[in-house]
Write an enzyme that holds these catalytic residues in place. Structure first.
Site, PDB file in Angstrom:
ATOM      1  N   GLU A 283       0.786  -1.175   0.031  1.00 50.91           N
ATOM      2  CA  GLU A 283       0.096  -0.052   0.227  1.00 50.91           C
ATOM      3  C   GLU A 283       0.861   1.254   0.146  1.00 50.91           C
ATOM      4  O   GLU A 283       1.666   1.428   0.871  1.00 50.91           O
ATOM      5  CB  GLU A 283      -0.801   0.142   1.276  1.00 50.91           C
ATOM      6  CG  GLU A 283      -1.972  -1.105   1.494  1.00 50.91           C
ATOM      7  CD  GLU A 283      -2.877  -0.835   0.419  1.00 50.91           C
ATOM      8  OE1 GLU A 283      -2.848   0.223  -0.192  1.00 50.91           O
ATOM      9  OE2 GLU A 283      -3.479  -1.597  -0.129  1.00 50.91           O
ATOM     10  N   CYS A 318      -2.053   9.015   3.195  1.00 51.65           N
ATOM     11  CA  CYS A 318      -1.773   8.529   1.681  1.00 51.65           C
ATOM     12  C   CYS A 318      -2.858   8.854   0.797  1.00 51.65           C
ATOM     13  O   CYS A 318      -2.619   9.074  -0.372  1.00 51.65           O
ATOM     14  CB  CYS A 318      -1.585   7.147   2.050  1.00 51.65           C
ATOM     15  SG  CYS A 318      -2.698   6.325   2.569  1.00 51.65           S
TER      16      CYS A 318
END
Ligand code: ADP
Length: 518
Positions: A283, A318
Site C-alpha cells: 500500500e 496517503c
C-alpha cells in the site's frame, strides 16, 4: 460503537484532551517507554544492542528515549519463534471462539491504555494528542473488534464436483507474516495489518516505522496480556533498510504486508522474492485528485471537507486529496472559501486542546516541504494561502496549510507526493478535462468528485484511475470497505473489510474419493 477510552487527571473527560501543557507533561512523566524488540512475549535483552540514531520529537525537538535495534540474529529468532508457534498450533488451532475473545480483549486493552499509547505517538510523530485519542485509538480498537467478529463467521466452500467425490476449499493461515508499517496513523496502521492477519491464524512479525515504535511495542505487551500466546505477535525495532529489509528477505517469512512510500514499496517487492516466492501486498503513496463539479451542492461544505482531509493530520495521509480540480465557473467562489477555511488548520501545539493540525512527523520535513513549494513558486505557481513554516512550539516542525494555484501539471509539485499540508488547485472547462487532469498521475490511490449530477458522477467513477472513489464526500471510509490503490499506489491488495481477511489466508483444496456403494 461503545468507546471506553481511558481518562487521566488533567484531561477533559468529555473529549479526551489535556487542558494545559503542564497536565500533558505530568502524564508523560509517568510513561514507561519500551526500548527493545518484543519476541516470545518478552522484551529482548538490551545488552550489547546497537542503538538507533537518536530522534528529536517533532513537537519541540526534545530527545526521545533511545531504541535498541534488533540484530540479524534477533530477526531470525523472531521468525523462527513465529514458525514454531505456528507448527505447534498455539494460535491457529485454538477454537475460533477463543481466538475471537483474544482479539476482543486486545481492543479493550488498547482502549484502556489509550492515553499512554497516544502520548507516545504524539511526542514521537507529532499528531495532536486529542486527535490520536478521538480517531486513531477508536478506529484501531474498532478494527480489532471487526476482525474478531469475523473469525467465527467465515465459512469454507463445497465444490459442485463429481458425486463420487467430495471437494472443498478451506482457508488456512499463510504462515509467518511480516508486517511493515508507517507512522502516519500509528495505531490504525498496525491494526489494519495485525487484526486480519491474526484473525486468519497467522503468526506475525511486525516492523513498525522508526517514528512510531514505542506504541507498537507497548501494544504487543498489552496483546500478551489479552491472551495472545508467545511468538504469535513479535515486534522488531530497527531501521527499514536494516531490520526491515532483513525481515522481508528472510526465507522463513511466508508473506509480506507493507504500507509506506512508493519507492520503499518497490524495494520491498524486489527484496521479498530474493530467496523464495512469497505473496507481497504493498500500500503506497498517492497524489489524489478531487473534482468540484457543477451542482456540487453546498460548495462551502465540500471545500470544508477537502480542507479537513488535506490539512488535517498535516497532510500526512496517503489518500489526502492534494490536487483540487475545480469547474472554471466555480473557481472564484472556491477561492473565497479556501481563504477562509484553510487558515483554520494553522498548526498548533499538539499537546493541548483539540487542534486538527499539529507537527509534521520529522524535524527535517518542514524544510523539505518548503523547498518543494519554493521551487514551484519560482516556476510560476501562485500562493493563495500559507506557503511557509510556522513555529507554534519552539524546536518543532510545523508547516502552514498551503494552497497553490497556477501549478504546472507536469511539475514535481503536481506529480510528487509531498506528504504535507499542501493543496494544488487546477481549473477544468469540461468534465473530460477534469478526468484528464485527475488521471495525469502515476499514482492511483483515491479520487473523488462532488456533483449533484449523477451521470457526471458515474462517468467520473468509470473513467478515473483509482483504487478508491468517493462521490460527494471524501474519505467515506468504513472498516467494512476495503482500501487500497492501483498503479504506483499499490498492487491492488486491500486493507480492511473481508478482502483484507482473504489476503491473509491461503486456500487449500481438498478432494475425497468416496467409497463405491456396496
Ligand atoms: P517514509 O518515507 O514515509 O518514512 P517508508 O516507506 O520509507 O516511509 O517506510 C515505511 C516503512 O517501511 C517503515 O517501517 C520503514 O522502516 C520501512 N522500510 C523502509 N525501507 C525499507 C526496506 N528497504 N525494506 C523493508 N522495510 C523498509
Amino acid at each position: 460503537m461503545k468507546h471506553d477510552l481511558e481518562r487521566t487527571p488533567g484531561m477533559d473527560a468529555s473529549d479526551g484532551t489535556f487542558d494545559s501543557v503542564q497536565a500533558f507533561e505530568a502524564q508523560v512523566q509517568t510513561l514507561v517507554w519500551p526500548q527493545t524488540s518484543w519476541i516470545g512475549n518478552a522484551f529482548a535483552d538490551p545488552a550489547n544492542a546497537e542503538l538507533l540514531p537518536m530522534r528529536g520529537s517533532p513537537v519541540d525537538g526534545r530527545t526521545l528515549p533511545s531504541l535498541c535495534a534488533a540484530s540479524a540474529g534477533l530477526v531470525d529468532e523472531a521468525v523462527r519463534g513465529a514458525r514454531s508457534a505456528l507448527e505447534r498450533g498455539d494460535w491457529a488451532q485454538q477454537p475460533a471462539s477463543a481466538r475471537k475473545r483474544v482479539l476482543e480483549r486486545m481492543a479493550q486493552q488498547l482502549e484502556h491504555h489509550a492515553t499512554e499509547l497516544c502520548l507516545m505517538d504524539c511526542l514521537s510523530m507529532g499528531k495532536p494528542f486529542a486527535r490520536l485519542m478521538r480517531q486513531d485509538a477508536v478506529k484501531a480498537a474498532e478494527c480489532f473488534r471487526w476482525f474478531a467478529e469475523l473469525i467465527d463467521k467465515v465459512e469454507g466452500e463445497l465444490s459442485p464436483a463429481n458425486p463420487s467425490r467430495i471437494g472443498w476449499v478451506e482457508r488456512v493461515p499463510l504462515g509467518v507474516v511480516a508486517a511493515i508499517t508507517p507512522w502516519n496513523y500509528p495505531l490504525e496502521n498496525i491494526a489494519w495489518k495485525l487484526a486480519p492477519a491474526l484473525a486468519a491464524g497467522n503468526s506475525v512479525v511486525l516492523k513498525p516505522a522508526e517514528q512510531a515504535t514505542y506504541s507498537a511495542l507497548r501494544f504487543a505487551q498489552l496483546a500478551a496480556r489479552a491472551g495472545l500466546p508467545p511468538h504469535v505477535l513479535n515486534v522488531l525495532v530497527g531501521t527499514g533498510e536494516g531490520v526491515g529489509q532483513t525481515l522481508v528477505e528472510h526465507p522463513g517469512v511466508d508473506a509480506v504486508f507493507f504500507t509506506g512510500s512508493t519507492a520503499t514499496g518497490q524495494r520491498v517487492c524486489n527484496s521479498a522474492s530474493r530467496h523464495r516466492i512469497k505473496p507481497v501486498s504493498v500500500e503506497c503513496g498517492g497524489k489524489s485528485p478531487v473534482v468540484l463539479w457543477s451542482g456540487a451542492g453546498n460548495l462551502k461544505q465540500s471545500v470544508a471537507e477537502v480542507c479537513a482531509r488535506i490539512f488535517g493530520n498535516a497532510g500526512q495521509t496517503c489518500n489526502a486529496p492534494s490536487r483540487l480540480i475545480v469547474a472554471a465557473a466555480l473557481v472564484d467562489e472556491v477561492r473565497l472559501y479556501l481563504d477562509e477555511l484553510a487558515s483554520q488548520y494553522a498548526p498548533q501545539d499538539p499537546r493541548v486542546g483539540a487542534p486538527e493540525h499539529g507537527a509534521l512527523c520529522n524535524v527535517s520535513d518542514a524544510a523539505r516541504i518548503q523547498s518543494m513549494v519554493d521551487t514551484g513558486v519560482r516556476a510560476g505557481a501562485q500562493i493563495w494561502v500559507g506557503g511557509r513554516c510556522m513555529q507554534p512550539v519552539a524546536g518543532g516542525a510545523y508547516f502552514a496549510p498551503t494552497v497553490l494555484a497556477n501549478v504546472d501539471p507536469a511539475s514535481a509539485l503536481a506529480q510528487q507526493e509531498l506528504f504535507g499540508p499542501v493543496l494544488c488547485v487546477f481549473t477544468a472547462q469540461t468534465l473530460d478535462d477534469a478526468i484528464g487532469l485527475a488521471n495525469d498521475s502515476t499514482y492511483a490511490l483515491a479520487a473523488g468528485i462532488y456533483t449533484d449530477h449523477l451521470p457526471d458522477a458515474l462517468e467520473f467513477q468509470r473513467r478515473v484511475h483509482a483504487g478508491n472513489v468517493y462521490i460527494n464526500g471524501w474519505g467515506l471510509d468504513d472498516i467494512s470497505v476495503p482500501f487500497g490503490g492501483l498503479g504506483n499506489s499499490g498492487n491492488g491488495a486491500k486493507d480492511k473489510g473481508l478482502r483484507a481477511y482473504e489476503k491473509c489466508c491461503a486456500t487449500r483444496s481438498v478432494t475425497i474419493r468416496l467409497p463405491e456403494r456396496r
